[in-house]
Scaffold this active site. Structure first.
Site, short mmCIF file in Angstrom:
data_model
loop_
_atom_site.label_atom_id
_atom_site.label_comp_id
_atom_site.label_asym_id
_atom_site.label_seq_id
_atom_site.Cartn_x
_atom_site.Cartn_y
_atom_site.Cartn_z
N CYS A 10 0.67 -1.22 -0.09
CA CYS A 10 0.22 0.13 0.06
C CYS A 10 0.81 1.16 0.15
O CYS A 10 2.17 1.14 -0.60
CB CYS A 10 -1.01 0.08 0.98
SG CYS A 10 -0.13 0.01 2.77
N ASN A 13 2.35 1.22 4.45
CA ASN A 13 2.54 0.08 4.99
C ASN A 13 2.13 0.14 6.61
O ASN A 13 2.90 -0.44 7.47
CB ASN A 13 4.01 -0.15 4.97
CG ASN A 13 4.21 -1.84 5.32
OD1 ASN A 13 5.40 -2.19 5.64
ND2 ASN A 13 3.34 -2.83 5.07
N CYS A 15 -1.63 0.65 7.40
CA CYS A 15 -3.09 0.22 7.12
C CYS A 15 -3.44 -0.89 6.50
O CYS A 15 -3.65 -2.06 6.93
CB CYS A 15 -3.80 1.66 7.18
SG CYS A 15 -3.80 2.90 7.99
N ARG A 16 -3.31 -0.79 5.37
CA ARG A 16 -3.87 -1.71 4.51
C ARG A 16 -3.20 -2.98 4.21
O ARG A 16 -3.69 -3.87 4.33
CB ARG A 16 -4.36 -1.05 3.00
CG ARG A 16 -5.61 0.14 2.96
CD ARG A 16 -5.70 0.54 1.86
NE ARG A 16 -4.59 1.76 1.50
CZ ARG A 16 -4.28 2.08 0.48
NH1 ARG A 16 -5.08 2.27 -0.40
NH2 ARG A 16 -3.19 3.06 0.48
N SER A 17 -2.06 -2.85 3.80
CA SER A 17 -1.11 -3.91 3.53
C SER A 17 -0.87 -4.85 4.91
O SER A 17 -0.70 -6.01 4.68
CB SER A 17 0.13 -3.50 2.73
OG SER A 17 1.04 -2.58 3.44
N ASP A 128 -8.31 3.70 0.93
CA ASP A 128 -7.31 4.28 1.90
C ASP A 128 -8.08 4.81 3.07
O ASP A 128 -8.69 5.63 2.79
CB ASP A 128 -6.55 5.56 1.06
CG ASP A 128 -5.39 5.94 2.41
OD1 ASP A 128 -5.64 5.65 3.49
OD2 ASP A 128 -4.58 6.66 1.87
P1 4NP Z 1 -1.93 2.77 4.09
O1 4NP Z 1 -2.70 4.10 4.63
O2 4NP Z 1 -1.34 3.19 2.74
O3 4NP Z 1 -2.99 2.09 3.76
O4 4NP Z 1 -0.98 2.34 4.99
C1 4NP Z 1 -1.99 5.38 4.65
C2 4NP Z 1 -1.01 5.56 5.69
C3 4NP Z 1 -0.19 6.62 5.91
C4 4NP Z 1 -0.80 7.99 4.87
C5 4NP Z 1 -1.64 7.61 3.92
C6 4NP Z 1 -2.17 6.39 3.95
N1 4NP Z 1 -0.17 9.01 5.03
O5 4NP Z 1 -0.48 10.03 4.38
O6 4NP Z 1 0.68 9.50 6.02
#
Ligand code: 4NP
Length: 161
Positions: A10, A13, A15-17, A128
């Site tokens: 993602c 790294n 939340c989603r992955s 997201d």
């Molecule tokens: P992820 O979520 O890609 O699912 O881990 C996010 C985590 C952090 C951010 C965006 C999405 N950020 O903008 O910091």
């Protein structure tokens, strides 16, 4: 034949992955296949390198008996040689991975998670959840269960696991 190796990818790294990784490990354990497939996750961005999974993701997964672990890391070009399936959460992650891919063999390893879910339309994304409410985190777990179930069935079929 060597073990199939899967890396979920993602943006951050956190939340989603990590959720997809935890769900996939959970499905492997249920199937008695914990040691049959190598599983990891990574992010295309470096913002959160070294951090544990987001507490909101961890808490939401735990309610379903799914444990999220690991420290965030950035996906690097060399990972294409280390994994057979590089599984992106959304189209932006997928584009970033294609930009990083060194050759056609690497390009062919890139997939979208939801494309393994027969109930999802082609090209569907894992939204997201980072800037949204609790519902978004629940949705991510639901989507990851559906996608990872399809991915595991695909790998078992392709690799005779
Ligand atoms: P992820 O979520 O890609 O699912 O881990 C996010 C985590 C952090 C951010 C965006 C999405 N950020 O903008 O910091």
């Amino acid at each position: 034949m060597s073990k199939p190796r899967v890396c979920f990818v993602c943006l951050g790294n956190i939340c989603r992955s990590p959720t997809a990784e935890g769900v996939f490990r959970h499905l492997l354990a249920e199937a008695g296949l914990t040691d049959a497939i190598v599983v990891d996750s990574a992010g295309t961005a470096a913002y959160h390198v070294g951090e544990s999974p987001d507490r909101r993701s961890t808490a939401t997964a735990r309610k379903r008996g799914i444990v999220l672990e690991g420290a965030a890391r950035r996906f690097e070009k060399g990972d294409f040689a280390r994994f057979d399936y590089v599984v992106a959460m959304d189209a932006s992650n997928e584009r970033n991975l294609h930009q990083l891919a060194p050759d056609d063999e690497a390009e062919a390893k890139i997939h979208l998670l939801r494309d393994f879910d027969p109930e999802s339309p082609t090209g569907a994304e894992v939204p997201d959840p980072y800037y949204g409410g609790a519902d978004g985190f629940e949705t991510v777990v639901d989507i990851c269960i559906a996608g990872c179930t399809g991915l595991l069935a695909h790998i078992r079929d392709q690799h005779g696991v």
